[in-house]
Motif scaffolding. Structure first.
Motif, PDB file in Angstrom:
ATOM      1  N   SER A  90      -9.268   6.881   3.124  1.00  0.00           N
ATOM      2  CA  SER A  90     -10.560   7.059   3.784  1.00  0.00           C
ATOM      3  C   SER A  90     -10.547   6.567   5.241  1.00  0.00           C
ATOM      4  CB  SER A  90     -11.612   6.287   2.977  1.00  0.00           C
ATOM      5  OG  SER A  90     -12.884   6.506   3.481  1.00  0.00           O
ATOM      6  N   THR A  91      -9.810   5.478   5.477  1.00  0.00           N
ATOM      7  CA  THR A  91      -9.949   4.741   6.734  1.00  0.00           C
ATOM      8  C   THR A  91      -9.780   5.582   8.000  1.00  0.00           C
ATOM      9  OG1 THR A  91      -9.575   2.581   5.799  1.00  0.00           O
ATOM     10  CG2 THR A  91      -8.820   2.887   8.057  1.00  0.00           C
ATOM     11  N   THR A  92      -8.703   6.388   8.108  1.00  0.00           N
ATOM     12  CA  THR A  92      -8.528   7.119   9.369  1.00  0.00           C
ATOM     13  C   THR A  92      -9.379   8.389   9.430  1.00  0.00           C
ATOM     14  OG1 THR A  92      -6.462   7.932   8.427  1.00  0.00           O
ATOM     15  CG2 THR A  92      -6.284   6.262  10.142  1.00  0.00           C
ATOM     16  N   ALA A 129       0.842  -1.207   0.000  1.00  0.00           N
ATOM     17  CA  ALA A 129       0.000   0.000   0.000  1.00  0.00           C
ATOM     18  C   ALA A 129       0.864   1.238   0.000  1.00  0.00           C
ATOM     19  CB  ALA A 129      -0.897   0.001   1.232  1.00  0.00           C
ATOM     20  N   ASP A 130       0.279   2.367  -0.449  1.00  0.00           N
ATOM     21  CA  ASP A 130       1.045   3.604  -0.334  1.00  0.00           C
ATOM     22  C   ASP A 130       0.588   4.478   0.834  1.00  0.00           C
ATOM     23  OD1 ASP A 130      -1.271   4.386  -1.642  1.00  0.00           O
ATOM     24  OD2 ASP A 130      -0.270   5.099  -3.454  1.00  0.00           O
ATOM     25  N   HIS A 131      -0.506   4.097   1.537  1.00  0.00           N
ATOM     26  CA  HIS A 131      -0.895   4.797   2.769  1.00  0.00           C
ATOM     27  C   HIS A 131      -1.215   3.789   3.860  1.00  0.00           C
ATOM     28  CE1 HIS A 131      -1.510   8.312   0.137  1.00  0.00           C
ATOM     29  NE2 HIS A 131      -1.214   8.978   1.236  1.00  0.00           N
ATOM     30  N   PHE A 132      -0.715   4.086   5.063  1.00  0.00           N
ATOM     31  CA  PHE A 132      -0.987   3.234   6.227  1.00  0.00           C
ATOM     32  C   PHE A 132      -1.635   4.078   7.327  1.00  0.00           C
ATOM     33  CE2 PHE A 132       2.045   0.840   3.837  1.00  0.00           C
ATOM     34  CZ  PHE A 132       1.755  -0.499   4.100  1.00  0.00           C
ATOM     35  N   ARG A 157     -17.377  13.052  -0.763  1.00  0.00           N
ATOM     36  CA  ARG A 157     -16.684  13.774   0.295  1.00  0.00           C
ATOM     37  C   ARG A 157     -17.625  13.776   1.486  1.00  0.00           C
ATOM     38  NH1 ARG A 157     -13.925  19.433   0.649  1.00  0.00           N
ATOM     39  NH2 ARG A 157     -15.994  19.952   1.368  1.00  0.00           N
ATOM     40  N   VAL A 158     -17.059  13.352   2.293  1.00  0.00           N
ATOM     41  CA  VAL A 158     -18.035  13.100   3.285  1.00  0.00           C
ATOM     42  C   VAL A 158     -19.313  13.657   2.873  1.00  0.00           C
ATOM     43  CG1 VAL A 158     -18.588  13.519   5.713  1.00  0.00           C
ATOM     44  CG2 VAL A 158     -16.531  12.425   4.839  1.00  0.00           C
ATOM     45  N   ALA A 202     -15.848   6.453  13.333  1.00  0.00           N
ATOM     46  CA  ALA A 202     -16.520   5.456  12.522  1.00  0.00           C
ATOM     47  C   ALA A 202     -17.535   4.742  13.402  1.00  0.00           C
ATOM     48  CB  ALA A 202     -15.501   4.451  12.009  1.00  0.00           C
ATOM     49  N   HIS A 203     -18.760   4.662  12.916  1.00  0.00           N
ATOM     50  CA  HIS A 203     -19.784   4.042  13.744  1.00  0.00           C
ATOM     51  C   HIS A 203     -20.619   3.052  12.942  1.00  0.00           C
ATOM     52  CE1 HIS A 203     -21.949   7.153  11.655  1.00  0.00           C
ATOM     53  NE2 HIS A 203     -23.100   6.795  12.173  1.00  0.00           N
ATOM     54  N   TYR A 204     -21.390   2.270  13.684  1.00  0.00           N
ATOM     55  CA  TYR A 204     -22.264   1.260  13.073  1.00  0.00           C
ATOM     56  C   TYR A 204     -23.675   1.824  13.029  1.00  0.00           C
ATOM     57  CZ  TYR A 204     -25.271  -2.850  12.940  1.00  0.00           C
ATOM     58  OH  TYR A 204     -26.254  -3.756  12.619  1.00  0.00           O
ATOM     59  N   ILE A 206     -16.594   0.286  -1.326  1.00  0.00           N
ATOM     60  CA  ILE A 206     -17.636   0.103  -0.300  1.00  0.00           C
ATOM     61  C   ILE A 206     -18.284   1.432   0.118  1.00  0.00           C
ATOM     62  CG2 ILE A 206     -15.942   0.101   1.583  1.00  0.00           C
ATOM     63  CD1 ILE A 206     -19.305  -1.802   1.489  1.00  0.00           C
ATOM     64  N   GLY A 207     -17.719   2.570  -0.288  1.00  0.00           N
ATOM     65  CA  GLY A 207     -18.341   3.859   0.044  1.00  0.00           C
ATOM     66  C   GLY A 207     -18.263   4.167   1.523  1.00  0.00           C
ATOM     67  N   GLY A 208     -19.392   4.535   2.125  1.00  0.00           N
ATOM     68  CA  GLY A 208     -19.390   5.034   3.508  1.00  0.00           C
ATOM     69  C   GLY A 208     -19.629   3.988   4.568  1.00  0.00           C
TER      70      GLY A 208
HETATM   71  C1  LIG Z   1     -15.791  11.376   6.945  1.00  0.00           C
HETATM   72  C2  LIG Z   1     -16.004   9.907   6.817  1.00  0.00           C
HETATM   73  C3  LIG Z   1     -16.820   9.263   7.729  1.00  0.00           C
HETATM   74  C4  LIG Z   1     -17.036   7.888   7.626  1.00  0.00           C
HETATM   75  N1  LIG Z   1     -17.795   7.250   8.565  1.00  0.00           N
HETATM   76  C5  LIG Z   1     -17.956   5.904   8.517  1.00  0.00           C
HETATM   77  C6  LIG Z   1     -18.711   5.227   9.511  1.00  0.00           C
HETATM   78  O1  LIG Z   1     -19.240   5.841  10.426  1.00  0.00           O
HETATM   79  N2  LIG Z   1     -18.832   3.868   9.420  1.00  0.00           N
HETATM   80  C7  LIG Z   1     -18.248   3.151   8.409  1.00  0.00           C
HETATM   81  O2  LIG Z   1     -18.375   1.927   8.379  1.00  0.00           O
HETATM   82  N3  LIG Z   1     -17.533   3.779   7.453  1.00  0.00           N
HETATM   83  C8  LIG Z   1     -17.380   5.135   7.475  1.00  0.00           C
HETATM   84  N4  LIG Z   1     -16.673   5.789   6.509  1.00  0.00           N
HETATM   85  C9  LIG Z   1     -16.239   5.020   5.329  1.00  0.00           C
HETATM   86  C10 LIG Z   1     -14.965   4.257   5.570  1.00  0.00           C
HETATM   87  O3  LIG Z   1     -13.943   5.125   6.020  1.00  0.00           O
HETATM   88  C11 LIG Z   1     -14.576   3.594   4.248  1.00  0.00           C
HETATM   89  O4  LIG Z   1     -15.641   2.806   3.764  1.00  0.00           O
HETATM   90  C12 LIG Z   1     -13.365   2.673   4.446  1.00  0.00           C
HETATM   91  O5  LIG Z   1     -12.315   3.335   5.098  1.00  0.00           O
HETATM   92  C13 LIG Z   1     -12.893   2.137   3.087  1.00  0.00           C
HETATM   93  O6  LIG Z   1     -11.789   1.341   3.343  1.00  0.00           O
HETATM   94  P1  LIG Z   1     -10.924   0.703   2.176  1.00  0.00           P
HETATM   95  O7  LIG Z   1      -9.949  -0.177   2.856  1.00  0.00           O
HETATM   96  O8  LIG Z   1     -11.822   0.135   1.139  1.00  0.00           O
HETATM   97  O9  LIG Z   1     -10.230   1.971   1.457  1.00  0.00           O
HETATM   98  P2  LIG Z   1      -9.153   3.036   1.964  1.00  0.00           P
HETATM   99  O10 LIG Z   1      -9.257   3.313   3.404  1.00  0.00           O
HETATM  100  O11 LIG Z   1      -9.285   4.210   1.042  1.00  0.00           O
HETATM  101  O12 LIG Z   1      -7.757   2.336   1.713  1.00  0.00           O
HETATM  102  C14 LIG Z   1      -7.273   2.073   0.419  1.00  0.00           C
HETATM  103  C15 LIG Z   1      -5.879   1.489   0.523  1.00  0.00           C
HETATM  104  O13 LIG Z   1      -5.441   1.144  -0.791  1.00  0.00           O
HETATM  105  C16 LIG Z   1      -4.152   1.696  -1.005  1.00  0.00           C
HETATM  106  N5  LIG Z   1      -4.002   2.010  -2.420  1.00  0.00           N
HETATM  107  C17 LIG Z   1      -4.912   2.572  -3.243  1.00  0.00           C
HETATM  108  N6  LIG Z   1      -4.401   2.729  -4.475  1.00  0.00           N
HETATM  109  C18 LIG Z   1      -3.119   2.273  -4.421  1.00  0.00           C
HETATM  110  C19 LIG Z   1      -2.058   2.169  -5.373  1.00  0.00           C
HETATM  111  N7  LIG Z   1      -2.191   2.584  -6.623  1.00  0.00           N
HETATM  112  N8  LIG Z   1      -0.866   1.636  -4.965  1.00  0.00           N
HETATM  113  C20 LIG Z   1      -0.705   1.199  -3.688  1.00  0.00           C
HETATM  114  N9  LIG Z   1      -1.684   1.276  -2.750  1.00  0.00           N
HETATM  115  C21 LIG Z   1      -2.867   1.808  -3.116  1.00  0.00           C
HETATM  116  C22 LIG Z   1      -4.115   2.947  -0.132  1.00  0.00           C
HETATM  117  O14 LIG Z   1      -2.768   3.303   0.139  1.00  0.00           O
HETATM  118  C23 LIG Z   1      -4.845   2.456   1.110  1.00  0.00           C
HETATM  119  O15 LIG Z   1      -3.950   1.786   1.955  1.00  0.00           O
HETATM  120  C24 LIG Z   1     -16.440   7.159   6.571  1.00  0.00           C
HETATM  121  C25 LIG Z   1     -15.603   7.823   5.661  1.00  0.00           C
HETATM  122  C26 LIG Z   1     -15.388   9.169   5.774  1.00  0.00           C
HETATM  123  C27 LIG Z   1     -14.468   9.844   4.800  1.00  0.00           C
END
Ligand SMILES: Cc1cc2nc3c(=O)[nH]c(=O)nc-3n(C[C@H](O)[C@H](O)[C@H](O)COP(=O)(O)OP(=O)(O)OC[C@H]3O[C@@H](n4cnc5c(N)ncnc54)[C@H](O)[C@@H]3O)c2cc1C
Length: 340
Positions: free
Chosen positions: A53-55, A40-43, A209-210, A59-61, A308-310
């Protein structure tokens, strides 16, 4: 460079889906015999960044009534994830998971979805309609259920730590395509899992965006974060808005709506102590997430789990279980074909 002998499964992404899937792969006997590497490029230990998006998550259910195939599938993933979080919260308090009362106040266009009393919604643990004096004036639908919130940084730190303690490997790399993960230096990659959030150039992917849905279609939500992590007051839902900076006017509007809905959150002088603004992009996809196996022309497989969106946290373990099952089936098929 010489390839290590052990067959490797490469997981692209260290967001909540990549971490949960990698842990599931390393903990289940069918897949734990393989080397697992996260690329990955972000941790989660990096400074906050809207592209990760993750941090930035609440985050709630929050259970959502199933009104189409996408929300039905998400509801099924959420139900399995809920049980896993309950177990984790009991076993490891340091993970930053806290169970608490969840309350929905709904008005406006979404009301009909809630008054339909869909089974996946009303079967939520602790579900009860709020009526009479428990329902604020002007609110069309109100209910309570048992919810949980997560401090994303603390939680993901523990997932990553657990993965590494079990022998998992980590690579920080920006990939140009999912196929590139088959060519990681020093690894004999047999299968790739794509948890990259948005996918690679998928035309169906887009960002938001959010959560009370108000009469005017906007949302207000207040989420206390565990371990003194402050309280999230949100939120906006701006489809395809790539602006990475927060707006002071939006902050003011959100705080005023939050205080109106729940006056108990203001400080002794009637205001707020703002810790920081959070701008994040939810990785969404038309028609819902892509969760499937792709077989390449050379018969190698990529298991896709992105878009997966939000709802990434509340569906994470259900998705990770499906990823682990698809990886197991694909690897078994591969072994059979190699024997022929
Ligand atoms: C403001 C806000 C509030 C939220 N509230 C909730 C909530 O209450 N409950 C809930 O369940 N969810 C919530 N979410 C949604 C949740 O954050 C996301 O659904 C979740 O984080 C998605 O996770 P992911 O692992 O799919 O993607 P991401 O967290 O985006 O991670 C993607 C990963 O892929 C890597 N990657 C991508 N492209 C490349 C590449 N080209 N090369 C190498 N690595 C790559 C990135 O580095 C990263 O590590 C919220 C989001 C936001 C922004």
């Amino acid at each position: 460079m010489e390839l290590r002998g052990q067959e490797t499964i490469a997981v692209i992404g260290a967001g909540v889906l990549g971490l949960s899937s990698a842990l599931e792969l390393i903990e289940k006997p069918q897949t734990s015999k393989h080397q697992i590497v996260i690329v990955a490029d972000h941790f989660s230990t990096d400074p906050p960044n809207p592209v990760y998006s993750t941090t930035n998550a609440g985050a709630h259910y929050r259970p959502v009534p199933a009104i189409n195939t996408q929300t039905e599938r998400e509801g099924e993933h959420a139900a399995r994830t809920y049980s896993r979080f309950k177990k984790l919260a009991a076993e490891e308090p340091a993970m930053g998971i806290e169970f608490m009362e969840g309350i929905d106040y709904v008005s406006g266009a979404a009301t009909a979805n809630y008054t339909a009393m869909k089974p996946n919604y009303v079967n939520s643990e602790g579900f009860r309609l709020l009526e009479g004096t428990e329902k604020p004036q002007g609110v069309k639908f109100a209910a309570r259920y048992d919810s949980f919130t997560v401090d994303p940084e603390t939680y993901c730190f523990h997932l990553l730590r657990r993965f590494r303690l079990k022998g998992g490997k980590i690579l920080r790399l920006t990939l140009q395509s999912a196929e590139e993960a088959f060519r990681l230096d020093g690894y004999n990659v047999a299968l790739v899992v794509n948890c990259s959030g948005m996918g690679f150039g998928d035309p169906k992917s887009f960002i938001i965006r959010v959560a009370q849905q108000n009469e005017d279609g906007t949302w207000t939500f207040i989420v206390p974060r565990p371990l003194d992590g402050g309280t999230i007051v949100g939120g906006t839902k701006e489809v395809r808005d790539w602006n990475p900076t927060a707006s002071l006017a939006v902050r003011e509007e959100l705080l005023q709506k939050g205080a109106k809905m729940y006056p108990g959150i203001v400080n002794s002088s009637g205001g707020f102590d703002v810790i920081r603004d959070v701008v994040g992009r939810r990785p969404a996809r038309e028609g819902g997430m892509r969760l499937e196996v792709e077989t390449l022309p050379d018969k190698r497989s990529i298991v896709h789990a992105y878009g997966i969106g939000g709802r990434g946290f509340e569906t994470s373990w259900g998705i990770a279980e499906d990823v682990q099952r698809m990886v197991t089936e694909s690897m078994e098929k591969r072994t059979l074909m190699n024997r022929l």
